[in-house]
Design a protein around this motif. Structure first.
Motif, PDB file in Angstrom:
ATOM      1  N   TYR A  58       0.794  -1.284  -0.032  1.00  0.00           N
ATOM      2  CA  TYR A  58      -0.098  -0.054   0.030  1.00  0.00           C
ATOM      3  C   TYR A  58       0.886   1.252   0.157  1.00  0.00           C
ATOM      4  O   TYR A  58       0.299   2.465   0.249  1.00  0.00           O
ATOM      5  CB  TYR A  58      -0.896   0.067   1.317  1.00  0.00           C
ATOM      6  CG  TYR A  58      -1.465  -1.350   1.566  1.00  0.00           C
ATOM      7  CD1 TYR A  58      -2.764  -1.675   0.503  1.00  0.00           C
ATOM      8  CD2 TYR A  58      -1.137  -2.082   2.232  1.00  0.00           C
ATOM      9  CE1 TYR A  58      -3.401  -2.835   0.680  1.00  0.00           C
ATOM     10  CE2 TYR A  58      -2.018  -3.430   2.373  1.00  0.00           C
ATOM     11  CZ  TYR A  58      -2.755  -3.804   1.679  1.00  0.00           C
ATOM     12  OH  TYR A  58      -3.633  -4.948   1.852  1.00  0.00           O
ATOM     13  N   GLY A  59       2.130   1.259  -0.013  1.00  0.00           N
ATOM     14  CA  GLY A  59       3.079   2.205  -0.218  1.00  0.00           C
ATOM     15  C   GLY A  59       4.043   2.186   1.015  1.00  0.00           C
ATOM     16  O   GLY A  59       3.666   1.381   1.977  1.00  0.00           O
ATOM     17  N   PRO A  60       5.162   3.020   0.853  1.00  0.00           N
ATOM     18  CA  PRO A  60       6.061   3.047   2.263  1.00  0.00           C
ATOM     19  C   PRO A  60       5.379   3.420   3.506  1.00  0.00           C
ATOM     20  O   PRO A  60       4.436   4.260   3.669  1.00  0.00           O
ATOM     21  CB  PRO A  60       6.855   4.261   1.789  1.00  0.00           C
ATOM     22  CG  PRO A  60       6.810   4.445   0.292  1.00  0.00           C
ATOM     23  CD  PRO A  60       5.498   4.076   0.028  1.00  0.00           C
ATOM     24  N   LEU A  61       5.573   3.015   4.621  1.00  0.00           N
ATOM     25  CA  LEU A  61       5.075   2.889   5.935  1.00  0.00           C
ATOM     26  C   LEU A  61       6.151   3.247   6.801  1.00  0.00           C
ATOM     27  O   LEU A  61       7.293   2.727   6.971  1.00  0.00           O
ATOM     28  CB  LEU A  61       4.720   1.511   6.404  1.00  0.00           C
ATOM     29  CG  LEU A  61       4.015   1.755   7.757  1.00  0.00           C
ATOM     30  CD1 LEU A  61       2.708   2.218   7.771  1.00  0.00           C
ATOM     31  CD2 LEU A  61       3.858   0.006   8.269  1.00  0.00           C
ATOM     32  N   SER A  62       6.233   4.710   7.248  1.00  0.00           N
ATOM     33  CA  SER A  62       7.060   5.177   8.081  1.00  0.00           C
ATOM     34  C   SER A  62       6.802   4.996   9.420  1.00  0.00           C
ATOM     35  O   SER A  62       5.772   4.675   9.747  1.00  0.00           O
ATOM     36  CB  SER A  62       7.082   6.703   7.818  1.00  0.00           C
ATOM     37  OG  SER A  62       5.844   7.268   8.172  1.00  0.00           O
ATOM     38  N   ALA A  63       7.934   5.301  10.358  1.00  0.00           N
ATOM     39  CA  ALA A  63       7.603   5.413  11.727  1.00  0.00           C
ATOM     40  C   ALA A  63       6.682   6.267  12.035  1.00  0.00           C
ATOM     41  O   ALA A  63       5.872   5.753  13.086  1.00  0.00           O
ATOM     42  CB  ALA A  63       9.071   5.833  12.506  1.00  0.00           C
ATOM     43  N   GLN A  64       6.376   7.338  11.617  1.00  0.00           N
ATOM     44  CA  GLN A  64       5.379   8.271  11.760  1.00  0.00           C
ATOM     45  C   GLN A  64       3.987   7.567  11.531  1.00  0.00           C
ATOM     46  O   GLN A  64       2.931   7.855  12.411  1.00  0.00           O
ATOM     47  CB  GLN A  64       5.445   9.597  11.369  1.00  0.00           C
ATOM     48  CG  GLN A  64       4.433  10.686  11.471  1.00  0.00           C
ATOM     49  CD  GLN A  64       4.412  11.781  10.705  1.00  0.00           C
ATOM     50  OE1 GLN A  64       4.147  11.895   9.493  1.00  0.00           O
ATOM     51  NE2 GLN A  64       4.523  13.092  11.616  1.00  0.00           N
ATOM     52  N   ALA A 117      -3.991  -1.849  11.024  1.00  0.00           N
ATOM     53  CA  ALA A 117      -3.172  -2.522  11.681  1.00  0.00           C
ATOM     54  C   ALA A 117      -2.867  -4.033  11.250  1.00  0.00           C
ATOM     55  O   ALA A 117      -1.576  -4.339  11.170  1.00  0.00           O
ATOM     56  CB  ALA A 117      -3.151  -2.187  13.071  1.00  0.00           C
ATOM     57  N   SER A 118      -3.993  -4.624  11.114  1.00  0.00           N
ATOM     58  CA  SER A 118      -3.703  -6.120  10.775  1.00  0.00           C
ATOM     59  C   SER A 118      -3.232  -6.143   9.235  1.00  0.00           C
ATOM     60  O   SER A 118      -2.431  -7.071   9.215  1.00  0.00           O
ATOM     61  CB  SER A 118      -5.203  -6.815  10.787  1.00  0.00           C
ATOM     62  OG  SER A 118      -5.056  -8.049  10.345  1.00  0.00           O
ATOM     63  N   GLN A 119      -3.467  -5.171   8.541  1.00  0.00           N
ATOM     64  CA  GLN A 119      -3.130  -5.417   7.053  1.00  0.00           C
ATOM     65  C   GLN A 119      -1.664  -5.004   7.086  1.00  0.00           C
ATOM     66  O   GLN A 119      -1.072  -5.476   6.058  1.00  0.00           O
ATOM     67  CB  GLN A 119      -3.913  -4.481   6.129  1.00  0.00           C
ATOM     68  CG  GLN A 119      -5.338  -4.905   5.930  1.00  0.00           C
ATOM     69  CD  GLN A 119      -6.311  -4.067   5.182  1.00  0.00           C
ATOM     70  OE1 GLN A 119      -6.655  -2.892   5.540  1.00  0.00           O
ATOM     71  NE2 GLN A 119      -6.681  -4.474   3.726  1.00  0.00           N
ATOM     72  N   LEU A 120      -1.194  -4.088   7.743  1.00  0.00           N
ATOM     73  CA  LEU A 120       0.257  -3.358   7.671  1.00  0.00           C
ATOM     74  C   LEU A 120       1.065  -4.405   8.808  1.00  0.00           C
ATOM     75  O   LEU A 120       2.214  -3.889   8.913  1.00  0.00           O
ATOM     76  CB  LEU A 120       0.223  -1.929   8.128  1.00  0.00           C
ATOM     77  CG  LEU A 120      -0.338  -1.187   7.216  1.00  0.00           C
ATOM     78  CD1 LEU A 120      -0.608   0.276   7.536  1.00  0.00           C
ATOM     79  CD2 LEU A 120       0.166  -1.309   5.862  1.00  0.00           C
ATOM     80  N   GLY A 121       0.273  -5.369   9.494  1.00  0.00           N
ATOM     81  CA  GLY A 121       1.294  -5.917  10.579  1.00  0.00           C
ATOM     82  C   GLY A 121       1.785  -5.070  11.742  1.00  0.00           C
ATOM     83  O   GLY A 121       2.959  -5.265  12.238  1.00  0.00           O
ATOM     84  N   ILE A 122       0.961  -4.042  12.116  1.00  0.00           N
ATOM     85  CA  ILE A 122       1.495  -3.052  13.335  1.00  0.00           C
ATOM     86  C   ILE A 122       0.748  -3.776  14.530  1.00  0.00           C
ATOM     87  O   ILE A 122      -0.328  -3.686  14.693  1.00  0.00           O
ATOM     88  CB  ILE A 122       0.878  -1.753  13.056  1.00  0.00           C
ATOM     89  CG1 ILE A 122       1.396  -1.347  11.891  1.00  0.00           C
ATOM     90  CG2 ILE A 122       1.353  -0.844  14.099  1.00  0.00           C
ATOM     91  CD1 ILE A 122       0.935   0.053  11.229  1.00  0.00           C
ATOM     92  N   PRO A 226      -2.254  -7.556  15.888  1.00  0.00           N
ATOM     93  CA  PRO A 226      -3.371  -6.537  15.417  1.00  0.00           C
ATOM     94  C   PRO A 226      -4.819  -7.393  15.439  1.00  0.00           C
ATOM     95  O   PRO A 226      -4.852  -8.678  14.945  1.00  0.00           O
ATOM     96  CB  PRO A 226      -2.742  -6.343  13.825  1.00  0.00           C
ATOM     97  CG  PRO A 226      -1.383  -6.512  14.206  1.00  0.00           C
ATOM     98  CD  PRO A 226      -1.141  -7.568  15.117  1.00  0.00           C
ATOM     99  N   GLY A 227      -5.870  -6.569  15.448  1.00  0.00           N
ATOM    100  CA  GLY A 227      -7.239  -7.118  15.399  1.00  0.00           C
ATOM    101  C   GLY A 227      -7.506  -8.102  16.646  1.00  0.00           C
ATOM    102  O   GLY A 227      -8.643  -8.637  16.679  1.00  0.00           O
ATOM    103  N   SER A 228      -6.575  -8.449  17.495  1.00  0.00           N
ATOM    104  CA  SER A 228      -6.879  -9.406  18.454  1.00  0.00           C
ATOM    105  C   SER A 228      -7.615  -8.906  19.660  1.00  0.00           C
ATOM    106  O   SER A 228      -8.172  -9.785  20.662  1.00  0.00           O
ATOM    107  CB  SER A 228      -5.800 -10.335  19.035  1.00  0.00           C
ATOM    108  OG  SER A 228      -4.914  -9.309  19.561  1.00  0.00           O
ATOM    109  N   ALA A 229      -7.639  -7.479  20.126  1.00  0.00           N
ATOM    110  CA  ALA A 229      -8.321  -6.973  21.121  1.00  0.00           C
ATOM    111  C   ALA A 229      -9.217  -5.993  20.731  1.00  0.00           C
ATOM    112  O   ALA A 229      -9.476  -5.643  19.619  1.00  0.00           O
ATOM    113  CB  ALA A 229      -7.284  -6.119  21.792  1.00  0.00           C
ATOM    114  N   VAL A 230     -10.249  -5.941  21.205  1.00  0.00           N
ATOM    115  CA  VAL A 230     -11.721  -4.895  21.277  1.00  0.00           C
ATOM    116  C   VAL A 230     -11.491  -3.899  22.435  1.00  0.00           C
ATOM    117  O   VAL A 230     -11.107  -4.172  23.556  1.00  0.00           O
ATOM    118  CB  VAL A 230     -12.695  -5.807  21.416  1.00  0.00           C
ATOM    119  CG1 VAL A 230     -12.941  -6.573  19.952  1.00  0.00           C
ATOM    120  CG2 VAL A 230     -13.113  -6.464  22.357  1.00  0.00           C
ATOM    121  N   PRO A 231     -12.154  -2.618  22.109  1.00  0.00           N
ATOM    122  CA  PRO A 231     -12.230  -1.696  23.208  1.00  0.00           C
ATOM    123  C   PRO A 231     -12.756  -2.198  24.328  1.00  0.00           C
ATOM    124  O   PRO A 231     -14.102  -2.512  24.508  1.00  0.00           O
ATOM    125  CB  PRO A 231     -12.693  -0.639  22.618  1.00  0.00           C
ATOM    126  CG  PRO A 231     -12.556  -0.740  21.203  1.00  0.00           C
ATOM    127  CD  PRO A 231     -12.870  -2.176  21.030  1.00  0.00           C
TER     128      PRO A 231
END
Length: 237
Positions: A58-64, A117-122, A226-231
């Motif tokens: 989906y494009g470069p993923l920066s620290a920000q 987050a799930s798609q980007l592995g965050i 990612p995706g394993s927790a809910v609010p």
């Protein structure tokens, strides 16, 4: 016997010519690395850049970008329960309406954030940070108009701080998923700012002063896949 004249063009092969040629070749070999790297970026800088920015479909993923996705999650983890408190404890309809907007907005935004987050592995946190826990504790201890005032001031300050971050990420990200999330966050945060101001309890003088003061660093809570927790509403501090 008359000596033969030297043959033109063979001077370079004489002893002196060979020495001069060897010295010139050595000098060229020493200078070549300086010429060849003069216009190249610093190797250490390139390594740091590759460590902070990664390539994704989906494009470069920066620290920000990664920090932004994490902060959107953190916002939902405490602002959603804060909105639930306002729905039940608000002494005016405007405060209860603001709480309802927070619940609806962060329910939708948090779901979007966890998908990204799930798609980007965050990896994402599953509980608010220390400052956010303190804010929730303050709201739980307040009643009546004191709750209304604390709710409006605390939430308006938090949204004011994140609003500038959303704009910065939206303007600079090269990642399409993060860009879409920033668009969603921008609309959500602006809506919440408006309904919080509509309560009539926001102290704009104190708000301007607090926004001008850089927030103190707060440790990042533990993260989960990612995706394993809910609010969920955290337990009181």
């Amino acid at each position: 016997m008359r000596p033969r004249p030297p043959v033109k063009g063979r001077g370079i092969f004489t002893g002196t010519g060979l020495i001069v040629t060897a010295l010139a070749a050595t000098a060229a070999a020493l200078l070549f690395p300086l010429w060849s790297y003069a216009d190249r970026p610093d190797a250490a800088g390139a390594t740091v850049l590759s460590d902070r920015t990664v390539t994704t479909p989906y494009g470069p993923l920066s620290a920000q970008d990664r920090d932004f996705v994490t902060k959107v999650r953190l916002a939902g983890l405490w602002e959603l329960p804060a909105g639930e408190l306002a729905e039940t404890r608000g002494s005016t309809q405007a405060v209860r309406d603001a709480g309802h907007h927070l619940v609806n907005g962060h329910t939708t935004l948090d779901a979007h954030d966890r998908t990204v987050a799930s798609q980007l592995g965050i990896p994402l946190p599953n509980q608010p940070n220390d400052q956010q826990r303190q804010w929730l504790a303050t709201l739980r201890a307040a009643k009546g108009q004191e709750f209304d005032r604390q709710f409006a001031d605390i939430l308006r300050l938090a949204h004011g701080r994140v609003f500038s971050l959303v704009a910065q990420v939206r303007a600079g990200t090269q990642n399409s998923l993060v860009r879409d999330l920033a668009d969603d966050a921008n609309a959500t945060v602006l809506d919440h700012i408006k309904v919080l101001e509509a309560t009539g309890y926001v102290d704009f003088s104190a708000l301007a002063r607090d926004l001008a003061t850089p927030p103190s660093a707060v440790p990042t809570p533990p993260v989960v896949d990612p995706g394993s927790a809910v609010p969920v509403e955290p337990s009181p501090s």
